[in-house]
Design a protein around this motif. Structure first.
Motif, short mmCIF file in Angstrom:
data_model
loop_
_atom_site.label_atom_id
_atom_site.label_comp_id
_atom_site.label_asym_id
_atom_site.label_seq_id
_atom_site.Cartn_x
_atom_site.Cartn_y
_atom_site.Cartn_z
N VAL A 4 0.87 -1.18 0.00
CA VAL A 4 0.00 0.00 0.00
C VAL A 4 0.90 1.23 0.00
O VAL A 4 1.85 1.31 0.79
CB VAL A 4 -0.92 0.01 1.25
CG1 VAL A 4 -1.73 1.29 1.33
CG2 VAL A 4 -1.83 -1.20 1.25
N ASP A 5 0.60 2.18 -0.88
CA ASP A 5 1.40 3.41 -0.95
C ASP A 5 1.51 4.07 0.42
O ASP A 5 0.53 4.15 1.17
CB ASP A 5 0.78 4.41 -1.93
CG ASP A 5 0.88 3.94 -3.37
OD1 ASP A 5 1.75 3.10 -3.67
OD2 ASP A 5 0.08 4.42 -4.20
N ASN A 6 2.70 4.54 0.74
CA ASN A 6 2.99 5.28 1.97
C ASN A 6 2.84 4.44 3.24
O ASN A 6 2.70 5.00 4.33
CB ASN A 6 2.14 6.55 2.07
CG ASN A 6 2.38 7.48 0.90
OD1 ASN A 6 3.53 7.71 0.51
ND2 ASN A 6 1.32 8.02 0.34
N VAL A 7 2.83 3.12 3.11
CA VAL A 7 2.81 2.24 4.28
C VAL A 7 3.94 1.23 4.10
O VAL A 7 3.74 0.14 3.55
CB VAL A 7 1.46 1.51 4.45
CG1 VAL A 7 1.47 0.65 5.71
CG2 VAL A 7 0.30 2.49 4.48
N PRO A 8 5.15 1.57 4.55
CA PRO A 8 6.28 0.66 4.37
C PRO A 8 6.17 -0.59 5.24
O PRO A 8 5.51 -0.58 6.28
CB PRO A 8 7.49 1.50 4.78
CG PRO A 8 6.95 2.59 5.65
CD PRO A 8 5.52 2.82 5.21
N ALA A 9 6.79 -1.67 4.78
CA ALA A 9 6.84 -2.90 5.58
C ALA A 9 7.42 -2.57 6.94
O ALA A 9 8.36 -1.78 7.06
CB ALA A 9 7.70 -3.95 4.87
N GLU A 25 -6.05 3.28 12.46
CA GLU A 25 -4.94 3.70 11.59
C GLU A 25 -4.82 2.81 10.36
O GLU A 25 -4.57 3.30 9.25
CB GLU A 25 -3.63 3.72 12.37
CG GLU A 25 -3.55 4.84 13.38
CD GLU A 25 -2.29 4.80 14.22
OE1 GLU A 25 -1.38 3.97 13.95
OE2 GLU A 25 -2.19 5.61 15.17
N MET A 26 -5.00 1.52 10.54
CA MET A 26 -4.93 0.61 9.38
C MET A 26 -6.06 0.91 8.40
O MET A 26 -5.86 0.91 7.19
CB MET A 26 -4.97 -0.85 9.84
CG MET A 26 -3.69 -1.31 10.47
SD MET A 26 -3.64 -3.10 10.76
CE MET A 26 -4.75 -3.27 12.14
N SER A 27 -7.25 1.19 8.93
CA SER A 27 -8.39 1.50 8.07
C SER A 27 -8.17 2.82 7.33
O SER A 27 -8.42 2.91 6.13
CB SER A 27 -9.67 1.57 8.91
OG SER A 27 -10.78 1.84 8.09
N ASP A 28 -7.68 3.82 8.04
CA ASP A 28 -7.45 5.14 7.43
C ASP A 28 -6.44 5.08 6.29
O ASP A 28 -6.58 5.82 5.31
CB ASP A 28 -6.96 6.15 8.48
CG ASP A 28 -8.04 6.52 9.48
OD1 ASP A 28 -9.23 6.22 9.25
OD2 ASP A 28 -7.67 7.11 10.53
N THR A 29 -5.45 4.21 6.40
CA THR A 29 -4.43 4.11 5.35
C THR A 29 -4.83 3.17 4.22
O THR A 29 -4.17 3.13 3.19
CB THR A 29 -3.09 3.60 5.92
OG1 THR A 29 -3.30 2.29 6.46
CG2 THR A 29 -2.54 4.53 6.99
N GLY A 30 -5.91 2.41 4.42
CA GLY A 30 -6.32 1.43 3.41
C GLY A 30 -5.54 0.14 3.50
O GLY A 30 -5.61 -0.71 2.63
N PHE A 31 -4.80 -0.04 4.58
CA PHE A 31 -3.99 -1.24 4.76
C PHE A 31 -4.85 -2.43 5.19
O PHE A 31 -4.64 -3.55 4.77
CB PHE A 31 -2.90 -0.98 5.80
CG PHE A 31 -1.84 -2.04 5.84
CD1 PHE A 31 -0.84 -2.06 4.89
CD2 PHE A 31 -1.86 -3.01 6.81
CE1 PHE A 31 0.14 -3.05 4.91
CE2 PHE A 31 -0.88 -4.00 6.84
CZ PHE A 31 0.10 -4.02 5.89
N PHE A 32 -5.83 -2.16 6.07
CA PHE A 32 -6.73 -3.21 6.55
C PHE A 32 -8.02 -2.54 6.99
O PHE A 32 -8.02 -1.70 7.88
CB PHE A 32 -6.10 -3.95 7.74
CG PHE A 32 -6.84 -5.19 8.14
CD1 PHE A 32 -6.59 -6.39 7.52
CD2 PHE A 32 -7.79 -5.15 9.15
CE1 PHE A 32 -7.28 -7.55 7.88
CE2 PHE A 32 -8.48 -6.29 9.52
CZ PHE A 32 -8.22 -7.49 8.88
N ARG A 33 -9.15 -2.88 6.36
CA ARG A 33 -10.42 -2.17 6.62
C ARG A 33 -11.27 -2.73 7.77
O ARG A 33 -11.81 -1.96 8.53
CB ARG A 33 -11.26 -2.14 5.35
CG ARG A 33 -10.62 -1.34 4.25
CD ARG A 33 -10.96 0.12 4.35
NE ARG A 33 -10.48 0.81 3.15
CZ ARG A 33 -9.89 1.98 3.18
NH1 ARG A 33 -9.70 2.62 4.29
NH2 ARG A 33 -9.48 2.54 2.06
N PRO A 34 -11.46 -4.06 7.90
CA PRO A 34 -12.40 -4.56 8.92
C PRO A 34 -11.96 -4.20 10.35
O PRO A 34 -10.77 -4.19 10.66
CB PRO A 34 -12.36 -6.08 8.74
CG PRO A 34 -11.80 -6.30 7.39
CD PRO A 34 -10.90 -5.14 7.11
#
Length: 127
Positions: A4-9, A25-34
């Protein structure tokens, strides 16, 4: 799928409050929604975007670059999530079927290591 852009490993979400702040925070970045389930499945193609490996009675194994994920199911309806597995899982579970489809199609699955994961690769590991 994948990065995901702007979310480094190695990004740590919700330091100090993994459950609420981390999920937000995960939801806001689109990394993990549920906000509750440990798997995020795409309803359009049936694949899995990401999983949270956290507390599954030690059934999942984290070896760094490889994770053996316990999957979903194996407990009778109404049993506590921490109860021991009471039957073998199969591919009829939506989660297990989605992960199988990821494998078959070569789609990457994002992995979030939760604070309860007993692994030297987990952010909260103290062992």
């Amino acid at each position: 799928y994948g990065e995901v852009d702007n979310v480094p490993a190695g990004t740590v979400f919700g330091l100090g409050d993994y459950q609420r702040k981390g999920r937000q925070e995960m939801s806001d970045t689109g990394f993990f929604r549920p906000f509750v389930t440990p798997e995020w499945i795409d309803k359009t193609d049936g694949c899995c975007y990401s999983i949270i490996v956290n507390n599954d009675n030690g059934l999942s194994k984290d070896m760094g670059d490889t994770i053996l994920y316990a999957g979903a199911g194996g407990r009778h309806r109404g049993q506590n999530r921490t109860a021991i597995q009471s039957f073998n899982q199969d591919w009829s579970s939506v989660t297990n079927a989605a992960l199988r489809k990821n494998f078959q199609t070569g789609k990457k699955v994002r992995v979030i290591r939760g604070p309860k994961l007993q692994s030297k690769f987990s952010t909260a590991y103290t062992g």
